[in-house]
Design an enzyme around this catalytic site. Structure first.
Site, mmCIF file in Angstrom:
data_model
loop_
_atom_site.group_PDB
_atom_site.id
_atom_site.type_symbol
_atom_site.label_atom_id
_atom_site.label_comp_id
_atom_site.label_asym_id
_atom_site.label_seq_id
_atom_site.Cartn_x
_atom_site.Cartn_y
_atom_site.Cartn_z
ATOM 1 N N GLU A 78 32.847 34.655 34.924
ATOM 2 C CA GLU A 78 32.755 35.245 33.491
ATOM 3 C C GLU A 78 33.528 34.252 32.527
ATOM 4 O O GLU A 78 33.102 34.705 31.353
ATOM 5 C CB GLU A 78 33.649 36.638 33.504
ATOM 6 C CG GLU A 78 34.954 36.608 33.762
ATOM 7 C CD GLU A 78 35.648 37.635 33.717
ATOM 8 O OE1 GLU A 78 35.400 38.770 34.546
ATOM 9 O OE2 GLU A 78 36.842 37.913 33.093
ATOM 10 N N ARG B 102 39.288 41.792 39.856
ATOM 11 C CA ARG B 102 38.776 40.229 39.075
ATOM 12 C C ARG B 102 37.586 39.869 39.958
ATOM 13 O O ARG B 102 37.197 40.529 41.078
ATOM 14 C CB ARG B 102 39.898 39.277 39.669
ATOM 15 C CG ARG B 102 41.313 39.261 38.867
ATOM 16 C CD ARG B 102 40.924 38.716 37.570
ATOM 17 N NE ARG B 102 42.336 38.871 36.362
ATOM 18 C CZ ARG B 102 42.696 39.826 35.868
ATOM 19 N NH1 ARG B 102 41.748 40.778 35.503
ATOM 20 N NH2 ARG B 102 43.688 39.575 35.085
ATOM 21 N N HIS C 286 34.539 42.968 31.122
ATOM 22 C CA HIS C 286 36.084 42.818 31.216
ATOM 23 C C HIS C 286 36.470 43.663 29.936
ATOM 24 O O HIS C 286 37.470 43.130 29.096
ATOM 25 C CB HIS C 286 36.166 41.379 31.320
ATOM 26 C CG HIS C 286 37.793 41.549 31.824
ATOM 27 N ND1 HIS C 286 38.023 40.373 32.822
ATOM 28 C CD2 HIS C 286 39.053 42.164 31.976
ATOM 29 C CE1 HIS C 286 39.249 40.424 33.407
ATOM 30 N NE2 HIS C 286 39.653 41.790 32.791
HETATM 31 P P1 NAI Z 1 50.006 45.875 40.819
HETATM 32 O O1 NAI Z 1 50.596 44.433 40.975
HETATM 33 O O2 NAI Z 1 50.662 46.992 40.471
HETATM 34 O O3 NAI Z 1 48.984 46.202 42.030
HETATM 35 C C1 NAI Z 1 48.350 45.494 43.051
HETATM 36 C C2 NAI Z 1 48.567 46.044 44.382
HETATM 37 O O4 NAI Z 1 47.455 45.027 45.258
HETATM 38 C C3 NAI Z 1 49.865 45.886 45.089
HETATM 39 O O5 NAI Z 1 50.372 46.995 45.398
HETATM 40 C C4 NAI Z 1 49.599 44.894 45.966
HETATM 41 O O6 NAI Z 1 50.583 45.096 47.265
HETATM 42 C C5 NAI Z 1 48.354 44.992 46.487
HETATM 43 N N1 NAI Z 1 47.609 43.927 47.361
HETATM 44 C C6 NAI Z 1 47.803 42.698 47.119
HETATM 45 N N2 NAI Z 1 47.040 42.066 48.085
HETATM 46 C C7 NAI Z 1 46.176 43.174 48.711
HETATM 47 C C8 NAI Z 1 45.598 43.134 49.856
HETATM 48 N N3 NAI Z 1 45.071 41.847 50.392
HETATM 49 N N4 NAI Z 1 44.776 44.069 50.088
HETATM 50 C C9 NAI Z 1 45.292 45.468 49.660
HETATM 51 N N5 NAI Z 1 45.962 45.348 48.653
HETATM 52 C C10 NAI Z 1 46.625 44.268 48.145
HETATM 53 O O7 NAI Z 1 48.681 45.623 39.899
HETATM 54 P P2 NAI Z 1 47.756 46.556 39.031
HETATM 55 O O8 NAI Z 1 48.540 46.503 37.478
HETATM 56 O O9 NAI Z 1 47.514 47.690 39.696
HETATM 57 O O10 NAI Z 1 46.320 45.801 38.651
HETATM 58 C C11 NAI Z 1 45.543 45.379 39.645
HETATM 59 C C12 NAI Z 1 44.606 44.263 39.111
HETATM 60 O O11 NAI Z 1 43.761 44.839 38.335
HETATM 61 C C13 NAI Z 1 45.358 43.187 38.639
HETATM 62 O O12 NAI Z 1 45.642 41.991 39.589
HETATM 63 C C14 NAI Z 1 44.177 42.421 37.957
HETATM 64 O O13 NAI Z 1 43.457 41.348 38.420
HETATM 65 C C15 NAI Z 1 43.297 43.761 37.467
HETATM 66 N N6 NAI Z 1 43.359 44.048 36.217
HETATM 67 C C16 NAI Z 1 42.005 44.443 35.703
HETATM 68 C C17 NAI Z 1 41.987 44.734 34.174
HETATM 69 C C18 NAI Z 1 40.761 44.915 33.567
HETATM 70 O O14 NAI Z 1 40.832 44.873 32.211
HETATM 71 N N7 NAI Z 1 39.586 44.948 34.167
HETATM 72 C C19 NAI Z 1 43.187 44.879 33.492
HETATM 73 C C20 NAI Z 1 44.599 44.628 34.204
HETATM 74 C C21 NAI Z 1 44.399 44.680 35.359
#
Ligand code: NAI
Length: 332
Positions: free
Chosen positions: A265, A236, A297
Site C-alpha cells: 500500500e 497491517r 487504510h
Molecule cells: P494493541 O497493541 O493494543 O494489541 C495488539 C495485540 O496483539 C496485543 O495484545 C499483542 O499481545 C497481540 N499479539 C502480538 N503478537 C501476536 C501474535 N503473534 N498472535 C496473536 N496476537 C499477538 O494494538 P491495537 O491498538 O489493538 O492495534 C492492533 C493493530 O491494528 C496495530 O498493530 C495496527 O497495526 C493496526 N491498526 C490499524 C489501523 C487502521 O486504520 N486500519 C489503525 C490502528 C491500528
C-alpha cells in the site's frame, strides 16, 4: 517555537493538527509527500518530523533526519512497524506515537467491512443504482451462531470480539498475552493459533506487524482455514501473503476477504491514482476478484479518532518544546 514538518499530510491533518489544544505554540509545516530517504532532507531546520503509517523511517532515513537536526519523530498512528527503533535510539531521535486514539473507530470499520462482505452490500448498492433489483449472487450467510476467531486481543481486537459476541457469534481468540479476566467477563475463549485458523468461519487480524508476524497468514495457513470461511484484515498488510490470498480466493476456498490494509500500500494508498494505469499487478488481481472487498487504510478515519490523534500529537510536541516528559505510554 518548535518547528514540525508533517509528512504525508492530507487535508484532515491540516484541519485537525493545528486545532489541537496544545498546538498553538507549534509551527506546523505540511509536506504532502511521504518520508523516504530521498525526502528526509526537507526536514532541515525542523525540530520534529511527524509521520504516518506509510512513511519510511528506516536507519538510512533516520540518519538523514538526525543530520538535519530533527530530534523527535512523532507518529500520528499506533503501529510503528515503519520505524527502525534501534537506529532512532542510537541517533538520539526520540520516537512517540498515539497508542490508542480510538480503537472503536478501527473495530467498527472492521465489522462494517465484514458485514458488507458477507451481505454483498457493495454489489447490491451498485445494482440498485442501475435499477437492477434482482437478487442474483447476493446470498450471504448469518453471522449469528458462527465461529469468529480474533487474532490479537489488544485494544482493537477486544472491541471487535465484543461486537461479534453481540451478534450472537461464538468468539474465540489467540494472543501470546491473553487477558483471561476480560475473556471470562465476555464469554470468550482463548485457544491456540492453529485451532483458531482451522475452526473459524470468520478470522479477523488485530496483531502488530513484526518480523515474527509478517506473512503469518500464508498459503499453508489459508489452506487450513475451513472452506467457505472469510478473512478480515484491518491490522497491517504485511500480515498476509498476498499471492497466497489471491490463490485461495480464486479457488473459492475462502468465501471472501475484507481488507483495509495491503502489503504494497505504501505510495498507493491515500492518493488519487484514478485515470492512470495501476503500477501494482497484485493489487490489480485482488481488485478483480468479486469476493474481495478493500478500503484504502481508513479504519482510523473518524472525526473522533482524528481529534484524539491531533490532541496527543500536539501535546507530545508541546511537552518536547517545554522539555517535559511525554504523555504516558507514548514514548517508544
Ligand atoms: P494493541 O497493541 O493494543 O494489541 C495488539 C495485540 O496483539 C496485543 O495484545 C499483542 O499481545 C497481540 N499479539 C502480538 N503478537 C501476536 C501474535 N503473534 N498472535 C496473536 N496476537 C499477538 O494494538 P491495537 O491498538 O489493538 O492495534 C492492533 C493493530 O491494528 C496495530 O498493530 C495496527 O497495526 C493496526 N491498526 C490499524 C489501523 C487502521 O486504520 N486500519 C489503525 C490502528 C491500528
Amino acid at each position: 517555537m518548535t518547528r514540525v514538518l508533517v509528512y504525508s499530510s492530507k487535508p484532515h491533518d491540516r484541519e485537525f493538527l493545528p486545532a489541537a489544544p496544545a498546538a498553538s505554540a507549534l509551527d506546523w509545516q505540511f509536506e504532502p509527500g511521504r518520508l523516504t530517504p530521498d525526502t528526509a532532507r526537507r526536514a532541515a531546520g525542523f525540530d520534529a518530523a511527524c509521520i504516518f503509517v506509510n512513511d519510511c523511517a528506516d536507519a538510512r532515513t533516520l540518519q538523514v533526519l538526525a543530520e538535519c537536526g530533527v530530534r523527535l519523530l512523532a507518529l500520528r498512528c499506533a503501529g510503528y512497524d515503519q520505524v527502525d527503533l534501534a537506529a532512532a535510539r542510537q541517533l538520539g531521535v526520540a520516537v512517540v506515537r498515539v497508542p490508542a486514539y480510538s480503537p472503536h473507530a478501527v473495530a467498527e470499520h472492521t465489522v462494517a467491512l465484514l458485514m458488507a462482505l458477507v451481505r454483498r452490500i457493495p454489489q447490491a448498492h451498485r445494482r440498485v443504482r442501475d435499477f437492477d433489483f434482482s437478487h442474483r449472487n447476493l446470498t450471504g450467510f448469518d453471522l449469528h451462531g458462527k465461529m469468529a476467531g480474533i487474532v490479537g486481543t489488544g485494544k482493537i481486537g477486544r472491541i471487535v470480539a465484543q461486537i461479534l459476541k453481540g451478534f450472537g457469534m461464538c468468539v474465540r481468540a489467540t494472543d501470546p498475552f491473553p487477558s483471561e479476566a476480560w475473556a471470562r467477563a465476555h464469554g470468550i475463549e482463548y485457544t491456540d493459533f492453529d485451532t483458531l485458523v482451522a475452526t473459524s468461519k470468520v478470522l479477523s487480524l488485530h496483531l502488530p506487524l513484526t518480523a515474527e508476524t509478517r506473512n503469518c497468514i500464508n498459503a499453508a495457513v489459508l489452506a487450513r482455514m475451513p472452506r467457505g470461511s472469510v478473512l478480515v484484515n484491518t491490522g497491517r498488510g504485511g500480515l498476509v501473503e498476498t499471492q497466497a490470498l489471491i490463490h485461495a480466493l480464486k479457488l473459492g476456498h475462502l468465501e471472501g476477504a475484507a481488507l483495509d490494509v495491503y502489503a504494497g500500500e505504501a505510495g498507493l494508498f491515500f492518493e488519487d491514482h484514478s485515470g492512470k494505469p495501476l503500477p501494482d499487478d497484485q493489487l490489480s488481481l485482488l481488485l478483480n476478484l468479486p469476493n474481495l472487498l478493500l478500503t484504502a487504510h481508513q479504519g482510523f478515519l473518524t472525526t473522533d479518532a482524528l481529534t484524539e490523534i491531533a490532541r496527543v500529537t500536539g501535546e507530545n510536541l508541546d511537552r518536547f518544546r517545554a522539555g517535559n516528559s511525554f504523555l504516558d505510554g507514548t514514548l517508544l
